[in-house]
Design an enzyme around this catalytic site. Sequence first.
Site, PDB file in Angstrom:
ATOM      1  N   ASP A 166       6.681  53.986 -61.230  1.00 57.79           N
ATOM      2  CA  ASP A 166       7.008  54.227 -59.981  1.00 57.79           C
ATOM      3  C   ASP A 166       5.883  55.270 -59.457  1.00 57.79           C
ATOM      4  OD1 ASP A 166       9.394  53.641 -61.596  1.00 57.79           O
ATOM      5  OD2 ASP A 166       9.882  52.959 -59.571  1.00 57.79           O
ATOM      6  N   ASP A 195       6.481  49.270 -60.227  1.00 56.50           N
ATOM      7  CA  ASP A 195       6.272  49.749 -58.930  1.00 56.50           C
ATOM      8  C   ASP A 195       4.770  50.576 -59.002  1.00 56.50           C
ATOM      9  OD1 ASP A 195       8.457  48.629 -58.196  1.00 56.50           O
ATOM     10  OD2 ASP A 195       9.696  50.461 -57.714  1.00 56.50           O
ATOM     11  N   TYR A 198       3.492  50.709 -53.813  1.00 53.90           N
ATOM     12  CA  TYR A 198       4.250  50.968 -52.673  1.00 53.90           C
ATOM     13  C   TYR A 198       3.733  50.457 -51.265  1.00 53.90           C
ATOM     14  CZ  TYR A 198       7.741  53.134 -55.752  1.00 53.90           C
ATOM     15  OH  TYR A 198       8.663  53.321 -56.897  1.00 53.90           O
ATOM     16  N   ASN A 232      10.241  45.859 -58.637  1.00 51.62           N
ATOM     17  CA  ASN A 232      10.522  45.341 -57.382  1.00 51.62           C
ATOM     18  C   ASN A 232       9.547  45.763 -56.218  1.00 51.62           C
ATOM     19  OD1 ASN A 232      11.683  48.083 -57.849  1.00 51.62           O
ATOM     20  ND2 ASN A 232      12.337  47.801 -55.696  1.00 51.62           N
ATOM     21  N   HIS A 233       8.845  46.608 -56.128  1.00 54.22           N
ATOM     22  CA  HIS A 233       7.869  46.770 -55.204  1.00 54.22           C
ATOM     23  C   HIS A 233       6.786  45.940 -55.351  1.00 54.22           C
ATOM     24  CE1 HIS A 233       9.479  50.011 -52.648  1.00 54.22           C
ATOM     25  NE2 HIS A 233       9.958  50.472 -53.841  1.00 54.22           N
ATOM     26  N   HIS A 317      11.132  47.546 -65.746  1.00 54.01           N
ATOM     27  CA  HIS A 317      11.458  48.203 -64.804  1.00 54.01           C
ATOM     28  C   HIS A 317      12.856  48.679 -64.530  1.00 54.01           C
ATOM     29  CE1 HIS A 317      10.163  50.286 -61.073  1.00 54.01           C
ATOM     30  NE2 HIS A 317      11.108  49.332 -60.191  1.00 54.01           N
ATOM     31  N   HIS A 326      21.758  56.409 -57.553  1.00 51.36           N
ATOM     32  CA  HIS A 326      20.808  55.235 -57.294  1.00 51.36           C
ATOM     33  C   HIS A 326      20.591  54.178 -58.406  1.00 51.36           C
ATOM     34  CE1 HIS A 326      18.787  54.827 -53.650  1.00 51.36           C
ATOM     35  NE2 HIS A 326      17.428  54.471 -54.288  1.00 51.36           N
ATOM     36  N   HIS A 327      20.733  53.074 -57.750  1.00 54.89           N
ATOM     37  CA  HIS A 327      20.421  51.989 -58.733  1.00 54.89           C
ATOM     38  C   HIS A 327      21.457  51.907 -59.742  1.00 54.89           C
ATOM     39  CE1 HIS A 327      16.731  51.216 -56.370  1.00 54.89           C
ATOM     40  NE2 HIS A 327      16.099  52.244 -56.869  1.00 54.89           N
ATOM     41  N   HIS A 354      12.087  52.410 -62.107  1.00 56.97           N
ATOM     42  CA  HIS A 354      12.904  52.120 -60.820  1.00 56.97           C
ATOM     43  C   HIS A 354      13.700  53.370 -60.288  1.00 56.97           C
ATOM     44  CE1 HIS A 354      14.598  49.140 -58.326  1.00 56.97           C
ATOM     45  NE2 HIS A 354      15.899  49.277 -58.980  1.00 56.97           N
ATOM     46  N   VAL A 355      14.467  54.198 -61.162  1.00 59.39           N
ATOM     47  CA  VAL A 355      15.214  55.252 -60.732  1.00 59.39           C
ATOM     48  C   VAL A 355      14.051  56.537 -60.812  1.00 59.39           C
ATOM     49  CG1 VAL A 355      16.913  56.938 -61.298  1.00 59.39           C
ATOM     50  CG2 VAL A 355      17.124  54.465 -61.767  1.00 59.39           C
ATOM     51  N   HIS A 356      13.993  57.032 -59.544  1.00 59.60           N
ATOM     52  CA  HIS A 356      12.904  58.193 -59.361  1.00 59.60           C
ATOM     53  C   HIS A 356      13.406  59.452 -59.859  1.00 59.60           C
ATOM     54  CE1 HIS A 356      11.454  55.280 -55.727  1.00 59.60           C
ATOM     55  NE2 HIS A 356      11.240  54.913 -57.054  1.00 59.60           N
TER      56      HIS A 356
END
Length: 467
Positions: A166, A195, A198, A232-233, A317, A326-327, A354-356
């Site tokens: 990410d 990711d 972006y 996903n990005h 991911h 989140h997520h 995925h999870v930042h």
Amino acid sequence: MEVRWGCFAGVFLVGLILGFAEISSGGITSSYVRNANLSLDMPLDSDVFRVPPGYNAPQQVHITQGDHEGKGVIVSWVTPDEPGSKTVLYWAENSEFKNSADGFILKYKYFNYTSGYIHHCTIKDLEFDTKYYYEVGIGNTTRQFWFITPPRPGPDVPYTFGLIGDLGQTHDSNRTVTHYELNPTKGQTLLFVGDLSYADDYPFHDNTRWDTWGRFIERSAAYQPWIWTAGNHELDFAPQIGERKPFKPYTHRYHVPYRASGSTSPLWHSIKRASAYIIALSSYSAYGKYTPQYKWLEKELPKVNRTETPWLIVLMHSPMYNSYVHHYMEGETMRVMYEPWFVEYKVDVVFAGHVHAYERSERISNIAYNIVNGLCTPIRDQSAPVYITIGDGGNLEGLVTGMTEPQPSYSAFREHSFGHGILDIKNKTHAHFGWHRNQDGYAVEADSLWLHNRYWNSFKASSVAAL
Ligand SMILES: *[C@@H]1O[C@H](CO)[C@@H](O)[C@H](O)[C@H]1NC(C)=O
Ligand SMILES: *[C@@H]1O[C@H](CO)[C@@H](O)[C@H](O)[C@H]1NC(C)=O
Ligand SMILES: *[C@@H]1O[C@H](CO)[C@@H](O)[C@H](O)[C@H]1NC(C)=O
Ligand SMILES: *[C@@H]1O[C@H](CO)[C@@H](O)[C@H](O)[C@H]1NC(C)=O
Ligand SMILES: *[C@@H]1O[C@H](CO)[C@@H](O)[C@H](O)[C@H]1NC(C)=O
Ligand SMILES: *[C@@H]1O[C@H](CO)[C@@H](O)[C@H](O)[C@H]1NC(C)=O
Ligand SMILES: [Fe+2]
């Protein structure tokens, strides 16, 4: 009456003790206080996005492994003005003789954006463990780089992987790459868990931000392979502007040697590298029973020869275990499909993004549930992988802070700070993992553990403190 009560209490107590033995209750939620300011993308005129000088100069140069064993390299780059040369010249250090390999050129349009000329060239049959120089471009706008091929796959070959997810292109992203580069434990290959740029966060998915990202990472990715996982990005699915083909920019720009592992899609593939067998999966492609990805993985896992490559590493991911808000549970459906295999084939570690934020699990599994038996709680399982979320590369969406409370017992350590990971494989039984946050000195590990190979270790040797 009294006897029955005693019996009941006894069972209850045994259950309690077993429960504590199976799962330690003491996961760590780090109390580190970071700078909460959101970092924006670096401006277009930033030094890291500078276009190399010279007419039609190759830019966005990056490499990845080009075959299944590590004797191949895919060299990719973009020429902005005209196709230019498709040839890569390469030569071993201490060798005068220059070899050449020819690649091919792709171009794509996305809404009103037209890409430059995207080159991909696979160099094959290199020597293992050798430094090579390579040159792309033509006339007086050629550029030279180098890479080092990995040692021949083998059980006791030390090798060091970096981990970033990410990433994006903010000032934090730049700090992450800088900390990775300056880490005294030098990563030799980067495992990227999805990711990338972006660009899709911009209006009309402004693909010029794919180009700036390519120029940004060149300083690392032109010299060591970055192993790709799609996030996903990378979907760039935008039917509202006529873009209906998922992964269009990503699959044009970032190639992987998927056919070499019998895969039918660039979105999932495997490679051997030194003592590791690395499987990259796609969280955003069908993975249910009978799907191409499922059938491939079903055949792939039994092929892994742990005598040759003792370390079995899976990249994806969306994490299967994630205790941030989140997520939350987004990885659940893939977990249901693939976790039993990860345990059966003794995967050592699963990395996701995925999870930042950062999170590391205990060795646990949750594969006993069958709809009617109620067995749906993660339990300690020494055949299970450690799950590490490392989606903290530093993109423009910032960190996620909300955590599910209390910290689930499967979660060993969690903290929302930007950083990167280092997986330092020592031999066939021992590997050291360290997580480095960007605010610390380059050598500091904010979290770390010794990984004992699941195939080559007696499980009795593992403890809660050193999994
Ligand atoms: C965060 O941003 C504010 C406003 O720009 C600034 O005053 C503050 O010093 C920043 N905090 C840190 C820790 O840099
Ligand atoms: C490339 O070489 C030509 C001929 O020597 C020269 O005219 C041109 O300015 C050079 N271009 C660059 C970018 O150096
Ligand atoms: C693409 O379209 C958007 C919206 O109309 C516009 O702002 C942008 O400048 C266009 N870009 C190009 C390269 O034409
Ligand atoms: C990015 O990091 C590099 C290396 O630390 C530095 O030279 C460069 O100036 C940074 N660029 C920006 C825009 O922060
Ligand atoms: C596994 O790898 C070892 C070491 O390279 C080799 O000797 C052995 O034949 C391989 N086993 C299989 C089943 O291929
Ligand atoms: C493997 O590496 C670990 C950690 O460096 C070391 O303690 C162990 O002795 C090594 N095993 C062998 C067989 O060399
Ligand atoms: Fe993501």
